[in-house]
Design an enzyme around this catalytic site. Sequence first.
Site, mmCIF file in Angstrom:
data_model
loop_
_atom_site.group_PDB
_atom_site.id
_atom_site.type_symbol
_atom_site.label_atom_id
_atom_site.label_comp_id
_atom_site.label_asym_id
_atom_site.label_seq_id
_atom_site.Cartn_x
_atom_site.Cartn_y
_atom_site.Cartn_z
ATOM 1 N N SER A 188 3.486 -2.301 10.304
ATOM 2 C CA SER A 188 4.792 -2.298 10.482
ATOM 3 C C SER A 188 5.714 -3.516 10.067
ATOM 4 O O SER A 188 6.450 -4.179 10.794
ATOM 5 C CB SER A 188 5.317 -1.705 11.819
ATOM 6 O OG SER A 188 4.902 -0.470 12.143
ATOM 7 N N HIS B 287 -9.490 1.222 5.323
ATOM 8 C CA HIS B 287 -7.970 1.428 5.691
ATOM 9 C C HIS B 287 -8.185 2.372 6.948
ATOM 10 O O HIS B 287 -8.987 3.237 6.867
ATOM 11 C CB HIS B 287 -7.222 2.091 4.540
ATOM 12 C CG HIS B 287 -5.830 2.010 5.265
ATOM 13 N ND1 HIS B 287 -5.216 2.751 6.143
ATOM 14 C CD2 HIS B 287 -4.941 0.982 5.338
ATOM 15 C CE1 HIS B 287 -4.031 2.572 6.613
ATOM 16 N NE2 HIS B 287 -3.854 1.682 5.630
ATOM 17 N N GLU C 160 -6.463 4.809 7.928
ATOM 18 C CA GLU C 160 -6.366 6.226 7.513
ATOM 19 C C GLU C 160 -7.579 6.755 6.839
ATOM 20 O O GLU C 160 -8.121 7.796 7.208
ATOM 21 C CB GLU C 160 -5.032 6.526 6.730
ATOM 22 C CG GLU C 160 -3.539 6.086 7.311
ATOM 23 C CD GLU C 160 -2.607 5.548 6.629
ATOM 24 O OE1 GLU C 160 -2.635 5.633 5.372
ATOM 25 O OE2 GLU C 160 -1.843 5.017 7.487
ATOM 26 N N GLU D 19 -5.323 -4.738 10.661
ATOM 27 C CA GLU D 19 -4.433 -3.936 10.823
ATOM 28 C C GLU D 19 -4.589 -2.954 12.229
ATOM 29 O O GLU D 19 -5.339 -2.181 12.056
ATOM 30 C CB GLU D 19 -4.260 -2.893 9.563
ATOM 31 C CG GLU D 19 -3.917 -3.466 8.284
ATOM 32 C CD GLU D 19 -3.433 -2.566 7.414
ATOM 33 O OE1 GLU D 19 -2.366 -2.890 6.942
ATOM 34 O OE2 GLU D 19 -4.207 -1.528 6.843
ATOM 35 N N GLY E 249 2.954 -1.131 4.221
ATOM 36 C CA GLY E 249 2.880 0.394 3.976
ATOM 37 C C GLY E 249 4.421 0.843 3.679
ATOM 38 O O GLY E 249 4.956 0.645 2.549
ATOM 39 N N GLY E 250 4.962 1.102 4.766
ATOM 40 C CA GLY E 250 6.201 1.925 4.632
ATOM 41 C C GLY E 250 7.257 0.964 3.892
ATOM 42 O O GLY E 250 7.996 1.354 3.038
ATOM 43 N N GLY F 110 2.517 2.358 10.556
ATOM 44 C CA GLY F 110 3.588 3.341 10.459
ATOM 45 C C GLY F 110 4.322 3.720 11.766
ATOM 46 O O GLY F 110 4.763 4.827 11.848
ATOM 47 N N ASN G 219 0.995 -1.199 -0.132
ATOM 48 C CA ASN G 219 0.028 0.115 -0.053
ATOM 49 C C ASN G 219 1.039 1.144 -0.112
ATOM 50 O O ASN G 219 1.473 1.513 1.056
ATOM 51 C CB ASN G 219 -0.963 -0.065 1.164
ATOM 52 C CG ASN G 219 -1.619 1.270 1.376
ATOM 53 O OD1 ASN G 219 -1.771 2.096 0.422
ATOM 54 N ND2 ASN G 219 -2.365 1.260 2.817
ATOM 55 N N TRP G 220 1.086 1.986 -1.026
ATOM 56 C CA TRP G 220 2.016 3.258 -1.449
ATOM 57 C C TRP G 220 1.421 4.198 -0.608
ATOM 58 O O TRP G 220 2.514 5.218 -0.620
ATOM 59 C CB TRP G 220 2.033 3.056 -2.652
ATOM 60 C CG TRP G 220 2.832 2.081 -3.560
ATOM 61 C CD1 TRP G 220 3.394 0.959 -2.752
ATOM 62 C CD2 TRP G 220 3.371 2.054 -4.765
ATOM 63 N NE1 TRP G 220 3.997 0.035 -3.873
ATOM 64 C CE2 TRP G 220 4.135 0.987 -5.099
ATOM 65 C CE3 TRP G 220 3.380 3.108 -5.956
ATOM 66 C CZ2 TRP G 220 4.409 0.408 -6.370
ATOM 67 C CZ3 TRP G 220 3.743 2.636 -7.109
ATOM 68 C CH2 TRP G 220 4.353 1.246 -7.307
ATOM 69 N N LYS G 221 0.203 4.233 -0.215
ATOM 70 C CA LYS G 221 -0.513 5.417 0.213
ATOM 71 C C LYS G 221 -0.199 6.846 -0.600
ATOM 72 O O LYS G 221 -0.197 6.474 -1.864
ATOM 73 C CB LYS G 221 0.075 5.764 1.856
ATOM 74 C CG LYS G 221 -0.095 4.239 2.772
ATOM 75 C CD LYS G 221 0.257 4.587 4.015
ATOM 76 C CE LYS G 221 0.070 3.151 4.884
ATOM 77 N NZ LYS G 221 0.079 3.387 6.098
HETATM 78 P P1 PGA Z 1 2.944 0.298 7.758
HETATM 79 O O1 PGA Z 1 1.343 0.536 6.886
HETATM 80 O O2 PGA Z 1 3.527 -0.943 7.028
HETATM 81 O O3 PGA Z 1 3.756 1.482 7.151
HETATM 82 O O4 PGA Z 1 2.832 0.106 9.096
HETATM 83 C C1 PGA Z 1 0.645 -0.599 6.812
HETATM 84 C C2 PGA Z 1 -0.487 -0.225 6.219
HETATM 85 O O5 PGA Z 1 -1.271 0.816 6.608
HETATM 86 O O6 PGA Z 1 -1.288 -0.945 5.310
#
Ligand code: PGA
Length: 258
Positions: free
Chosen positions: A214, A96, A98, A168, A235-236, A174, A9-11
């Site tokens: 993470s 998600h 976010e 999640e 994500g990251g 993050g 997930n590149w956000k």
């Molecule tokens: P993260 O994000 O790996 O940076 O914790 C995961 C996500 O939000 O899908």
Amino acid sequence: MRRLIVAGNWKMNKQRDSAVQLTKAVADGAAQAAGSIDVVVAPPFVYLPAVLETAAGTPVTVAAQNAWHAEKGAYTGEVSLSMLQDLGVETVILGHSERRDLFGETDELINAKTTAALNAGMTVIFCLGEQKQQRLADETDAVLDRQLTDGLKGIPAEQLSRLVIAYEPVWAIGTGLTATPEQAEGAHQFIRNWVSRNYSQEAADRIQILYGGSVKPSNAAELLAQPNVDGALVGGASLEPDQFLPIIEAAANLAKSA
Ligand code: PGA
């Protein structure tokens, strides 16, 4: 045997050139995995065409990070499911944390989106997870139960084959904090039992449940080795090949040794 999925997930990251470069690298990594797992990337909307073009003919599936459920109309700034399908996108991440926390998406809205996406024939990566204070107050199961009950309300059993669930924990997204393998496994077991109670044991046995929060090369293998963890939503660590490819490799190794 459930197939493992590693999804990035590149956000709101990357520009066109770096998105194309990253897609090429992920495609190489996915080719190494030789079909043993599924690899997904979810770029920002505007880079979907460039990423789709780069991923064409490779084993990489391209997903959107969000969508709006109405067919068309006065929804300034939104993108419909049929627009995504028009581009060739058949997978969408919904719910998600976010979207829930920063943009106020409710279980009811996520349910409307999930219903519309499944009705359109798309695959949905449906995200859920508890906040830190909810875990500390021992409310994790109650929160997951509510998110599943309200978010999947009215989804018929025959559409579950196109639903992937991503657990999640919000406190792990993050933050560098990761759920322990035991915490992840416990939540995944709870989710699978919920599917068994509300659908069937067969549906529960089949549904893929990803862990996100993470995930990185140093913890991926241990998390993915849990019996109820069927992949990772990253994500990251999905933004750089030297982080994401080892996660793909860890999943492929598990799949091959299974
Ligand atoms: P993260 O994000 O790996 O940076 O914790 C995961 C996500 O939000 O899908």
